[in-house]
Design a protein around this motif. Structure first.
Motif: not given
Lengths: 319, 319
Positions: A119, A183, A242-245, A248-249, A263, A284-286, A289
């Motif tokens: 993801t 996803p 969660t991961v900061h904007p 992310q990506d 954040q 942020n790999e699903a 977690y």
């Protein structure tokens, strides 16, 4: 830098595996399609075997049903005596070891290409054991040159002193392809097409090698894991942010000391406190977690890969 | 157009529910955060109750464990006699009905806002029963005006003649918020922030109404489902192709006759053969593969929403 042994004979027994994680759809549907249309993974000197690695997890559209199959290819699991209460994936790993292994034996398949999705925004990323694995690195180079405009990075995944536990480790040579972002449980046409082209190019490379092609030395850039970072958590262990904007990506981009990484739900930012620049991946790999991993910190390195000599002519003919 | 009954007294009992599907993370973590920090969903005239709708599925990070909870709020399920073999979600629906219902009773909560994510590129989308639901539509309008630069579309979800089976149907008024794209099992900060702002604006609207604010009539644009389209399949029922790259991520955009909708694994395109332009939504949503839905075809319509009268002054004071 010393070189890893390269194959001394043509690679005849090659497997392409998908569905090692049962909700990573690109490899699952490539393999299922080839099981119906077996001509596509054939080349003049060999025919790649498509294998659906985890049929039970694939049927349930879950990563796994008992335990992570792709952490189960150690000698300990593969040689353990079967028990009725074994997780499904232990039994399946032993089956796969009989089918395309046995690991560390002369009878093992020559090459496994194991197909995954993430993801995370990692585009194509090739996981090779280490910088001595000249054959796999020449294959990576070939894939990079096929579509130089598309990112196709190399990750050195072996942890020194630890046995590899991945599916591709049961063959004599192997590699894992990660492709994202997608996803879990979704099949995107753009990623399916990209994965299909990468596998085709990998099989073409093996064919080139089997036909006796020599390949020159080159410089390679790759990433190597340093450590991982968990999410911020409450005292009870639940996520507190969660991961900061701004992270992310941004897989593979440099993360510099002082940059925000999380954040918090309470509003504050958590900053990266390391002393040197790192390159985060699997952001942020699903599937991570549950493993307590928000991202991996990697370093970027450059090294020389020696020339790949041509096979001796007497061994290069097709079957 | 006749108007639906609007509330005649302040809305005191309001619930915000997350985790109806246990792998849709924005609502799950908003609700969990509010359970720890209960001040955020409070307003002068009421305090919204955060509810984690499906704790078992959330713990497993799966859509559901027995059956889809959000298809279980019919009278038949809610009034059925309990049996030991009931799916978890039937038992949980009955619990929720006792907590925030009972459905169709005077004791039910005044409003439920149910929070969801989708893997489709739908941005924010508000699901309201039908065009007569003036209170919910005024709430939608309020949310649209808060951030007019961000898409926030309205979907009329009630199928004529069919009982609503969604969680929010057990309250006197309700609405479902879908927000995407977000992979299942992933919590993106940008979507978390957006959902949090939308919920805050929804609670602000209820407060405005409770304080006796009248709101003028307006014209509303919304979407309504016409039918759904399954993936192309093999004779055995497996996928034979997936959503075409030219349709992927184009939720709500017009789809015209002759445009490609699927790309077959064999290479051909499948074209849209309908006679009129439709607006596809939930394109390639992960949770709908098992339901045989690649996307919904919707029509776009415009209608008038009547003014929302102010509450009579005697009933507008806080508790």
């Amino acid at each position: 830098m010393c070189s890893w042994p390269v194959p001394r004979e043509p690679l005849r027994r090659v497997a392409v595996t998908g569905g090692t994680h049962g909700n990573e759809m690109s490899g699952i549907y490539l393999v299922r399609h080839w099981l119906r249309a077996p001509g596509e993974p054939q080349r003049p000197s060999f025919s790649a075997t498509p294998v659906l690695a985890n049929p039970a997890a694939t049927a349930a559209c879950r990563c796994y049903v008992g335990r992570d199959l792709n952490r189960t290819f150690t000698s300990a699991f593969l040689t353990a005596t079967a028990h009725p209460g074994d997780p499904y994936e232990v039994t399946r790993a032993q089956e796969l070891n009989r089918l395309v292994g046995p690991k560390d034996s002369g009878r093992a398949f020559a090459f496994i290409l194991d197909l995954h999705n993430t993801t995370a925004n990692m585009a194509a990323c090739l996981f090779v054991d280490n910088a001595h694995d000249a054959f796999a690195l020449h294959l990576c180079r070939h894939l990079q040159l096929q579509s130089p405009e598309l990112p196709c990075r190399v990750f050195l995944s072996q942890v020194p002193g630890k046995e590899s536990f991945h599916l591709d480790s049961i063959a004599k040579n192997g590699m894992t392809l990660e492709l994202g972002p997608q996803p879990q449980g979704v099949l995107r046409a753009d990623l399916f097409t990209r994965m299909r082209a990468l596998v085709a190019a990998a099989l073409d490379f093996i064919e080139l090698f089997n036909q006796g092609t020599a390949l020159p030395a080159f410089e390679m850039e790759a990433y190597r894991s340093l450590s991982f970072v968990d999410f911020p958590r409450t005292e009870a262990g639940d996520l507190a942010g969660t991961v900061h904007p701004q992270l992310q990506d941004r897989d593979f981009e440099p993360l510099r000391p002082g940059a925000p990484i999380f954040q918090m739900f309470s509003g504050e930012d958590v900053l990266y406190e390391g002393e040197s620049t790192v390159h985060p991946v699997f952001i942020n790999e699903a599937a991570y977690y549950e493993k307590g991993i928000a991202f991996f910190q990697t370093e970027k390195l450059t090294f020389s890969v020696p020339a790949l000599p041509a096979l001796a002519p007497t061994t290069t003919r097709g079957p």
